[in-house]
Design an enzyme around this catalytic site. Structure first.
Site, short mmCIF file in Angstrom:
data_model
loop_
_atom_site.label_atom_id
_atom_site.label_comp_id
_atom_site.label_asym_id
_atom_site.label_seq_id
_atom_site.Cartn_x
_atom_site.Cartn_y
_atom_site.Cartn_z
N CYS A 146 0.83 -1.20 0.00
CA CYS A 146 0.00 0.00 0.00
C CYS A 146 0.87 1.25 0.00
O CYS A 146 1.73 1.42 0.87
CB CYS A 146 -0.93 0.02 1.21
SG CYS A 146 -1.99 1.48 1.27
N ARG A 149 0.00 4.64 2.95
CA ARG A 149 -0.01 4.31 4.38
C ARG A 149 0.24 5.49 5.29
O ARG A 149 0.09 5.36 6.51
CB ARG A 149 1.03 3.23 4.66
CG ARG A 149 0.56 1.83 4.34
CD ARG A 149 1.66 0.83 4.60
NE ARG A 149 2.61 0.72 3.51
CZ ARG A 149 3.80 0.17 3.62
NH1 ARG A 149 4.21 -0.28 4.79
NH2 ARG A 149 4.60 0.09 2.58
N TRP A 318 -8.60 5.78 -0.98
CA TRP A 318 -9.06 6.45 -2.19
C TRP A 318 -8.11 6.12 -3.33
O TRP A 318 -7.03 5.59 -3.12
CB TRP A 318 -9.19 7.96 -2.00
CG TRP A 318 -8.01 8.59 -1.36
CD1 TRP A 318 -6.84 8.94 -1.93
CD2 TRP A 318 -7.88 8.94 0.04
NE1 TRP A 318 -5.98 9.48 -1.01
CE2 TRP A 318 -6.60 9.50 0.20
CE3 TRP A 318 -8.74 8.84 1.14
CZ2 TRP A 318 -6.15 9.95 1.44
CZ3 TRP A 318 -8.29 9.29 2.35
CH2 TRP A 318 -7.00 9.84 2.51
N GLU A 323 -4.16 3.87 -10.93
CA GLU A 323 -4.90 2.61 -10.70
C GLU A 323 -6.08 2.51 -11.65
O GLU A 323 -6.33 1.46 -12.27
CB GLU A 323 -5.38 2.55 -9.25
CG GLU A 323 -4.28 2.48 -8.22
CD GLU A 323 -4.84 2.48 -6.81
OE1 GLU A 323 -4.99 1.38 -6.24
OE2 GLU A 323 -5.15 3.56 -6.28
#
Length: 1149
Positions: A146, A149, A318, A323
């Site tokens: 991730c 973070r 979000w 992505e």
């Protein structure tokens, strides 16, 4: 590790955990990481605590494997031993208590024992709510793949472990989506359903994400929609779902509870926020009909917290723009890259033309533009990687490492232009952590059937009804179950508690609100709160109320963290930040992206708050404690829902509180997405409604012995450790010619350890109301029991049960068993003007319509109420005389009147000089209301002390004043300034010095006394004692200001300070680093402060420097103030302040 010792998937053998926790000295305890762009080298030690499952064998590296075995939790291959669970649980509990700086504390060890016993007996244990929140945040913090973070501490956790059905799961998911979407201002949150164990069965969300688009397989093998979801779409169709066949059809939810077959629910359309993709320049792109959903809520991951596995825990952050771009462009997804390039006029035959790069770039520009134009949270990959690098550095500094999967973290677009590309990163797994898990339909076997869901063979499911959007009331109820509102209060008089109870009434319309006294709260739990409301008064000229002192100090220490300044004593005035720096989120007028993607972090980043301060503008540091709490919460990055509210007891306090309460309730409902589901008008009405009906109360006679321990009862009511003193004697300190009275009260402590004190401390005394006032009030009651019979008031309680409403009479614990006379004499306040809420109840009791109308007007708490209150200052008996038609019941008084509060007096004796005794210097107060034309009122406590006989018991306690102490070095100069009864603590000072002189060495330090009174022959208090102390060399200098001496101009202590002893003061305080003491009313203290500044300026200091110098003196505990309310020119001062407030008042928002 040989094959015989190889652990089952994710299981950690006890020896391995111990080895990693305590690596041998022969092993290197850190590894270095280099940034090849900056040449900066950093050390990683956190990997030593990693789970030993990150194994790449000698022949190959598995770093780019999509789903490596060590990141998959498959119950078919997994069987943890109790020893492994104990190790994981122990490690997690250690982390939890270490984060709270409670490692190896009694609470930590007790919790470890409890957890181990639970695992031993049941094979598992239950996480507390706070442990769950900590575990969820830490799991996100540990997630190596991730990139976002840095926001880990802002994660909102919804605890739904109590649910038992898919219908409840659906309610929770709707609430999750509503909260997360937040009208486009996306908020990260996670919802936990029951963990995996034999008792619960399996809970799963079958969807990979809560919101995803269907993929329809066509006869020719092509796909309409998202190809990645073809298999799941087919499962939904077999369940009876009929999609529209479009490219962007939102899939239904498949929810599984208790290991049963899944149920299907449509996602309500109003909970799915979608963004149409447009280009800032290419209008044709809009015609391609592209769009994407706003909330990426992953729902097929498993979170492991200390060995407890949660296979159903949907989580969202979000989107990063790339992505969405990847999902639209990948050949296994929407595959729009080539059509997009052709629309751009690019040559797609030759890859060396970089047409793919150009098309991807423009698509990403379109995505960012579309989301930002619609105020929907999104991050570009450059901002995201910079954010991660900041997080990476923070983690190396705070934890000694930051696990990261470099292959996943480097963005798919322009990777080498981002800072993360050049950073070496270790990839390892820490617990708590997130795991992949097999698709639910590949694990679940239909009940009473052999085949599994998902096989090509047609399956005959039982008929399932689709769900529609839940009613708004259900949504509100679901949210209220999750969102707790904690209302903190600190008070000296009980007023803040009264307001806190009113605030609870309005917040209970939408939240689960509870009231907590500041001194009863464990501050390290604060970071786990969702909504915090603070209602607090300020004691004196800026100090915290007694029950707020430890809270404030702990809050300051929490904010300072490991900083050395954390040991510094809390000081309200020096803590307060300027108002312009303390604005609410809404007042900042920031966009959604600027808010939630902010990199600012703090321990309270996930807490929303607002503060209401009570005080008096007669004090220079008005509401200073409330402002200090507001400052500290904001400095720790808690989100301010509304700017601090202020309630001035001299003008419009009730009205100010009502407006603040309405506004903060509205802001809270808006923040938690409840505004559309709550009737704000009904909620606001609760601010003025007081629940009372005489039929709900009755009296029961009890044994007369129940009334014996008045001091103990008072202690329980006020939550203080009280003791009893006995009056030894009372001496009038003023001459017979004086029309006023000041008394020296001598009390016998009976050597109670609860009454140990030091010079400078205060004595809190609980007084009695005047007998004449009590008897007059009892005579006005309609249903008064015999006034000396011991009674217990009972309240009618109603409970809803499956048998209907059950009524039961219960003892009302507000008051102890006592007689009506005792209640009105010792426990209840009958002299302070009633609040608007009580006036509202009295209006209902009035039989005359004119009186009823006037009482209702007064109960609105407007300026009319303030004028009436300050002009007449009526006691309760005078209220009944002014409104004679009121039919008053005893239960209204006993259930609604506020408690009679203690009065504080500066102790005027040394415990060493007068062992076993406490002396107080008390001005006996009498005054007339209505500008001199009204009835005579007497001070409750001073008249009580002036009338009781010797030997009478007095209920009291010590209020320690650590900021008003003699310096430890007796040679340090001290200047003591105290007119009138302000001399009281200084008498304890010189008595202490006399004791030290006689028992130790001679005190040679400077102790100068500056006293003020009216007339040299009437009220020169302790004149002979001062002269004796001077003879003993304890008081080196004494000066007296007389304000009513015949044939001389009025002189006050500030005049002597500024005009007669200026050089002496500057030398003693500035040159010799002396201590400056002031005791008296607030007006005098302000005048002395100005005079002292003038002294500093006269001796060469700039005015601005003089302000800073005094501020520094206060911070260094060299400028001491013992300030009490206005006692001289009371009406003149309060009227002046109130007129100024009205003239400059700003209408509340």
């Amino acid at each position: 590790m040989d094959g015989s010792q190889k652990p089952r998937n994710n299981e950690i053998l006890p020896g391995e955990r111990a080895e990693l926790r305590n690596p041998s000295s022969s092993k290197q305890r850190f590894e270095t990481l280099k940034n090849w762009e900056t040449d900066k080298v950093q050390r990683d030690t956190l990997h030593l605590k990693a789970c030993p499952v990150n194994v790449c064998d000698r022949a190959k590296c598995n770093g780019s494997v999509m789903n490596p075995s060590q990141m998959i939790s498959d119950p078919r291959n997994e069987s943890r031993s109790p020893e492994a669970i104990v190790q994981l649980a122990t490690d997690f509990i250690d982390q939890y208590y270490e984060s709270a700086k409670r490692f190896k504390s009694e609470a930590h060890l007790n919790r470890l024992h409890e957890v181990k016993q639970s695992i031993k007996g049941q094979g598992t244990f239950t996480l507390t709510e706070h442990e769950l929140i900590f575990g969820a945040k830490t799991a996100w913090r540990n997630a190596p793949r991730c990139i976002g973070r840095i926001q880990w501490n802002k994660l909102q956790v919804f605890d739904c472990r109590h649910i038992t059905s898919t219908a409840e799961m659906f309610e929770a998911i709707c609430t999750h989506l509503k909260y997360a979407t937040n009208k486009g201002n996306i908020r990260s949150c996670i919802t936990f359903f029951p963990p995996r164990n034999e008792a619960n069965g399996e809970f799963r969300v079958w969807n990979p994400q809560l919101i995803r688009y269907a993929g329809y397989r066509q006869l020719d093998g092509s796909v309409i929609g998202d190809p990645v979801n073809v298999e799941f779409t087919q499962i939904c169709e077999r369940l009876g779902w009929v999609g529209k066949g479009g490219r962007f059809d939102v899939l239904p939810l498949l929810l599984q509870a208790n290991s049963k077959d899944p149920d299907m629910y449509e996602v309500p359309t109003n909970l799915v926020l979608e963004v149409d993709i447009k280009h800032p320049k290419f209008d044709w792109l809009e015609k391609m009909g592209l769009k994407w959903y706003a909330v990426p809520a992953v729902s097929n991951m498993l979170i492991d917290i200390g060995g407890i596995q949660f296979p159903a825990c949907p989580f969202n952050g979000w989107f990063m723009g790339t992505e969405i771009g990847r999902d639209l462009c990948d050949t296994t997804r929407y595959n729009i890259l080539e059509p997009l390039a052709k629309q751009m006029g690019l040559h797609t035959k030759n890859n060396s033309s970089l047409w793919k790069d150009k098309a991807v770039l423009e698509l990403n520009i379109s995505i960012l533009h579309s989301f930002q134009s619609n105020n929907v949270t999104i991050m570009d990959h450059h901002a995201a990687t910079e954010s991660f690098m900041k997080h990476f550095s923070n983690e190396l500094r705070l934890r000694g490492g930051c696990p990261g999967d470099w292959v996943w973290l480097v963005p798919p677009v322009s990777g080498s232009t981002t800072p993360i590309f050049h950073q070496e990163i270790f990839n390892y797994i820490l617990n708590p952590t997130c795991y992949y898990q097999p698709d639910a339909w590949k694990l679940h076997t239909l009940k009473n059937r052999d085949q599994k869901v998902g096989k090509t063979k047609k399956i005959h499911f039982k008929e399932l009804a689709r769900s529609v959007l839940l009613a708004s009331t259900m949504m509100t109820k679901a949210m209220a179950k999750r969102v707790k509102a904690t209302i903190f209060y600190a008070t000296e008089t009980g007023k803040s508690l009264t307001y806190a109870k009113i605030l609870r009434e309005i917040f209970n319309h939408a939240f689960d609100a509870k009231i907590v006294a500041m001194d009863e709260y464990d501050i390290w739990l604060l970071e786990y709160e969702s909504l915090v409301l603070v209602v607090t008064s300020t004691f004196g000229n800026g100090d915290p109320p007694e029950n707020g002192e430890t809270f404030a100090q702990a809050l300051q220490d929490m904010g300072n963290g490991d900083n050395e300044s954390s040991s510094k004593k809390f000081d309200s005035v020096n803590t307060v930040a300027p108002l312009q720096k303390r604005v609410s989120f809404h007042a900042k007028n920031t966009t959604a992206n600027q808010d939630n993607t902010s990199e600012e972090q703090g321990i309270l980043a996930n807490v929303k708050f607002s503060v209401f301060g009570l005080g008096s503008r007669a004090y220079p540091n008005f509401c200073a404690f409330g402002h200090a709490i507001d400052t500290m919460l904001g400095d720790m990055k808690a989100e301010r829902l509304l700017e601090i509210g202020e309630g001035d007891e001299l003008s419009g306090q009730e009205d100010s509180f009502r407006h603040w309460a309405q506004n903060v309730f509205s802001a809270a409902c808006d923040s938690f997405c409840l505004k559309e589901d709550v009737n704000i008008e009904i909620a606001n009405a609760s601010l003025s409604n007081t629940t009372y009906h005489p039929s709900n109360y009755r009296f029961k006679s009890v044994d007369i012995a129940a009334e014996e321990n008045i001091t103990g009862d008072l202690g329980k009511m006020h939550k203080k450790h009280l003791s009893s003193c006995r009056l030894i004697e009372r001496i009038n300190l003023q001459s017979a010619e004086s029309k006023r009275s000041t008394i020296l009260v001598k009390l016998d402590t009976n050597d109670s350890p609860l009454l140990d004190f030091e010079p400078g401390d205060h004595l809190g005394i609980y007084p009695c109301n005047q007998p004449e006032l009590v008897d007059g009030l009892i005579s006005k009651l309609e249903d008064a029991p015999a006034k000396d019979d011991v009674i217990q008031m009972e309240t009618l309680k109603r409970k809803n049960t499956h048998l209907g409403i059950i009524e039961n009479w219960e003892a009302d614990v507000r008051l102890p068993p006592c007689s009506l006379r005792t209640a009105l004499t010792r426990f209840l306040d009958i002299t302070t003007p009633p609040t608007p809420q009580i006036l509202s109840l009295l209006a209902e009791c009035a039989q005359d319509e004119n009186e009823k109308t006037k009482l209702k007007v007064l109960s609105e708490g407007s300026f009319a109420y303030e004028d009436w209150k300050f002009q007449s200052f009526p006691n309760f008996l005078e209220i009944l005389e002014e409104f004679p038609s009121i039919k008053l019941s005893s239960s209204l008084l006993l259930s609604q009147l506020p408690f009679l509060q203690c009065r504080y007096y500066s102790i005027s004796s040394s415990p060493n000089y007068h062992p076993g005794q406490i002396h107080c210097t008390v001005s006996v107060v009498s005054y007339t209301t209505k500008g001199g034309s009204g009835p005579v009122h007497h001070g409750v406590c001073s008249s009580y002390l002036n009338r009781i006989p010797a030997g009478e018991k007095i209920s009291c306690f010590i209020r320690h004043a650590s900021g008003f102490r003699l310096p430890k070095d007796p040679s340090t100069p001290c200047l003591l300034i105290g007119p009138g009864t302000g001399i009281a603590p200084f008498r304890s000072f010189w008595q202490q010095r006399i004791y030290e002189t006689s028992s130790e060495a001679k005190v040679n330090g400077t102790m100068a006394l500056l006293f003020g009174c009216r007339h040299p022959l009437h009220d020169h208090l302790y004149k002979k004692e001062v002269e004796e102390a001077k003879k003993l060399g304890v008081i080196s200098h004494s000066y007296t200001a007389f304000s009513r001496s015949p044939h001389t101009p009025k002189t006050y202590v500030q005049h002597i300070l500024e005009n007669e002893i200026s050089d002496f003061v500057f030398d003693s305080i500035h040159n010799r680093n002396g201590h400056f003491y002031v005791c008296g009313d607030v007006t005098m203290a302000a005048d002395v402060n100005r005079a002292f500044k003038s002294v500093l300026v006269k001796n060469g200091m700039m005015k601005e420097d003089s302000d800073n110098y005094i501020r520094k003196m206060k911070s260094d505990n060299r400028y001491h103030e013992d300030i009490f309310g206005v006692t001289l020119r009371t009406s003149e001062v309060t009227d002046s302040v109130r007129k100024h407030v009205r003239k400059n008042s700003i209408k509340p928002l």
